[in-house]
Scaffold this active site. Structure first.
Site, PDB file in Angstrom:
ATOM      1  N   ARG A 157     -12.964  -9.217  -0.544  1.00 58.76           N
ATOM      2  CA  ARG A 157     -12.265  -8.707   0.492  1.00 58.76           C
ATOM      3  C   ARG A 157     -11.870  -7.494   0.772  1.00 58.76           C
ATOM      4  O   ARG A 157     -11.484  -6.923  -0.499  1.00 58.76           O
ATOM      5  CB  ARG A 157     -10.857  -9.800   0.660  1.00 58.76           C
ATOM      6  N   THR A 217       0.217   0.533   6.448  1.00 58.68           N
ATOM      7  CA  THR A 217       0.304  -0.468   5.523  1.00 58.68           C
ATOM      8  C   THR A 217       0.784  -1.730   6.320  1.00 58.68           C
ATOM      9  O   THR A 217       1.576  -1.830   7.124  1.00 58.68           O
ATOM     10  CB  THR A 217       1.573  -0.103   4.330  1.00 58.68           C
ATOM     11  N   GLY A 218      -0.111  -2.916   5.655  1.00 53.04           N
ATOM     12  CA  GLY A 218       0.517  -4.285   6.434  1.00 53.04           C
ATOM     13  C   GLY A 218      -0.629  -4.931   6.354  1.00 53.04           C
ATOM     14  O   GLY A 218      -1.625  -4.859   5.358  1.00 53.04           O
ATOM     15  N   GLY A 259      -4.071  -6.263   6.502  1.00 57.09           N
ATOM     16  CA  GLY A 259      -5.069  -5.306   6.916  1.00 57.09           C
ATOM     17  C   GLY A 259      -6.109  -5.741   7.795  1.00 57.09           C
ATOM     18  O   GLY A 259      -6.637  -5.092   8.667  1.00 57.09           O
ATOM     19  N   GLY A 315      -9.806  -4.630   2.717  1.00 61.25           N
ATOM     20  CA  GLY A 315      -8.732  -4.296   3.680  1.00 61.25           C
ATOM     21  C   GLY A 315      -8.894  -3.244   4.653  1.00 61.25           C
ATOM     22  O   GLY A 315      -9.986  -2.612   4.613  1.00 61.25           O
ATOM     23  N   ASP A 316      -7.768  -2.784   5.314  1.00 61.33           N
ATOM     24  CA  ASP A 316      -7.963  -1.538   6.227  1.00 61.33           C
ATOM     25  C   ASP A 316      -7.835  -0.234   5.437  1.00 61.33           C
ATOM     26  O   ASP A 316      -8.212   0.758   5.942  1.00 61.33           O
ATOM     27  CB  ASP A 316      -6.881  -1.533   7.002  1.00 61.33           C
ATOM     28  N   THR A 353       0.947  -1.209   0.031  1.00 61.62           N
ATOM     29  CA  THR A 353       0.045  -0.016  -0.069  1.00 61.62           C
ATOM     30  C   THR A 353       0.809   1.292   0.121  1.00 61.62           C
ATOM     31  O   THR A 353       1.826   1.240   0.570  1.00 61.62           O
ATOM     32  CB  THR A 353      -0.925   0.033   1.251  1.00 61.62           C
TER      33      THR A 353
HETATM   34  N1  ASP Z   1      -3.006  -2.989   4.133  1.00 59.26           N
HETATM   35  C1  ASP Z   1      -3.394  -3.452   2.899  1.00 59.26           C
HETATM   36  C2  ASP Z   1      -4.437  -4.306   2.978  1.00 59.26           C
HETATM   37  O1  ASP Z   1      -4.439  -5.297   3.746  1.00 59.26           O
HETATM   38  C3  ASP Z   1      -2.311  -4.227   2.291  1.00 59.26           C
HETATM   39  C4  ASP Z   1      -0.855  -3.420   2.171  1.00 59.26           C
HETATM   40  O2  ASP Z   1      -0.563  -2.597   3.030  1.00 59.26           O
HETATM   41  O3  ASP Z   1      -0.181  -3.531   1.098  1.00 59.26           O
HETATM   42  O4  ASP Z   1      -5.290  -4.354   1.858  1.00 59.26           O
END
Ligand code: ASP
Length: 316
Positions: free
Chosen positions: A208, A231-232, A234, A210-211, A180
């Site tokens: 799905r 980022t991470g 989610g 994410g966050d 992200t």
């Molecule tokens: N946080 C994002 C998600 O879960 C993924 C990412 O940070 O790359 O969709």
């Protein structure tokens, strides 16, 4: 109404990320390293031009994220990861700390810039979060550029999906997981803003979410506390309400940005999740915090610009 804390001596700050994860020297080619650093610098430059001219934090975060969306090295816009079905479903959000107005989209498929779409949702619709076909329909009605879904495809991302499927890995395998992009900024008027944009996670299924498009999870901005972009993994960021929790700690407990960010990232870790955040405050504090091996990141201030990739570079 609370009056926003003025930034010290009208200083401005911009912090960006291009994803956290298993980013290590041994697994990064020199070309990739160079391309990522150049992309981060271009994004900083785009946002910094606006802030240095006295522009708004909101405009700066959008401008920085658009550059990263257009850069195929990052998992947002062009270069987004593939869903399990071989398509792209894009998520983004933006929040204005001055007013706590917010806009977000999830599962957009044809809008070239999901962050511009999120901004349009915030400013030109009565809603906060639009999804899938409806989000793209709204984008068209706003005159935002539309592209075929495979505009977002790159060979590298296709290979990641193929590898994932051939090895029968789950969507949650670390190497393919994060990327992200996001930006947080403080402008010379003392206002903060935050904006992440993402393709989500490789091999995601069943619509799905994410966050990143969820206000409070992957993004939050409040002039009474801070602006955060995450980022991470989610699912964990949603469960820990990461972005809002960091702002709330600062506002209610008086934690500084680094302490608040580290504490909430520690909670993510304790739950079994991984990732990172960037933070800026109306007082001019900035912080990175991540519990992954690396995080693509960069900062611009009046004093200059810096970018970093690995965990052992500069602050974390
Ligand atoms: N946080 C994002 C998600 O879960 C993924 C990412 O940070 O790359 O969709």
């Amino acid at each position: 109404m609370t009056t926003p804390a003025q930034s010290k001596s009208n200083e401005w700050k911009l912090v960006i990320h291009g994803g956290a994860g298993a980013i290590e020297r041994k697994s990064t080619t020199p070309d990739k390293d160079k391309a990522v650093r150049a992309g981060l610098s271009r994004a900083l430059e785009a946002g910094e031009k606006i802030l240095a001219a006295g522009g708004k934090a909101l405009d700066a975060v959008e401008a920085a994220v658009v550059v990263l969306e257009d850069d195929p090295n990052f998992n947002a816009g062009r270069g987004s990861v593939f869903t399990f079905d071989g398509a792209h479903e894009l998520d983004a959000s933006i929040m204005d700390g001055a007013t706590r107005a917010a806009g977000a989209v999830t599962g957009a498929k044809t809008t070239k810039s999901p962050i511009r779409l999120a901004r349009a949702v915030m400013e030109d619709s009565p809603h906060v979060l639009l999804s899938r076909e409806g989000a793209d329909e709204f984008a068209k009605s706003q005159g935002l550029e539309q592209v075929p879904n495979d505009y977002f495809s790159t060979p590298e991302r296709r290979k990641q999906l193929q590898d994932m499927k051939s090895k029968n890995l789950s969507a949650l395998v670390v190497e393919y997981k994060y990327g992200t992009v996001g930006a947080v900024a403080l402008d010379a008027h003392g206002h903060v803003a935050a904006a992440p944009s993402t393709g989500g996670m490789t091999g995601k299924r069943w619509g799905r979410i994410g966050d990143s498009p969820l206000i409070g999870a992957g993004t939050y901005a409040d002039d009474r506390g801070c602006a955060v972009s995450g980022t991470g993994w989610g699912e964990y960021f949603i469960r820990a309400s990461v972005a809002h929790e960091i702002c709330a700690r600062m506002r209610l407990s008086g934690d500084n940005a680094q302490v608040a960010a580290d504490a909430v990232l520690a909670e993510v870790k304790a739950l079994g999740g991984e990732g990172g955040v960037i933070v800026v405050t109306p007082k001019g504090e900035t912080a990175y915090s991540f519990n992954s091996a690396g995080m693509y990141r960069g900062t611009a201030t009046k004093a200059g610009r810096s970018v970093a990739v690995y965990g052992d570079e500069g602050e974390r």
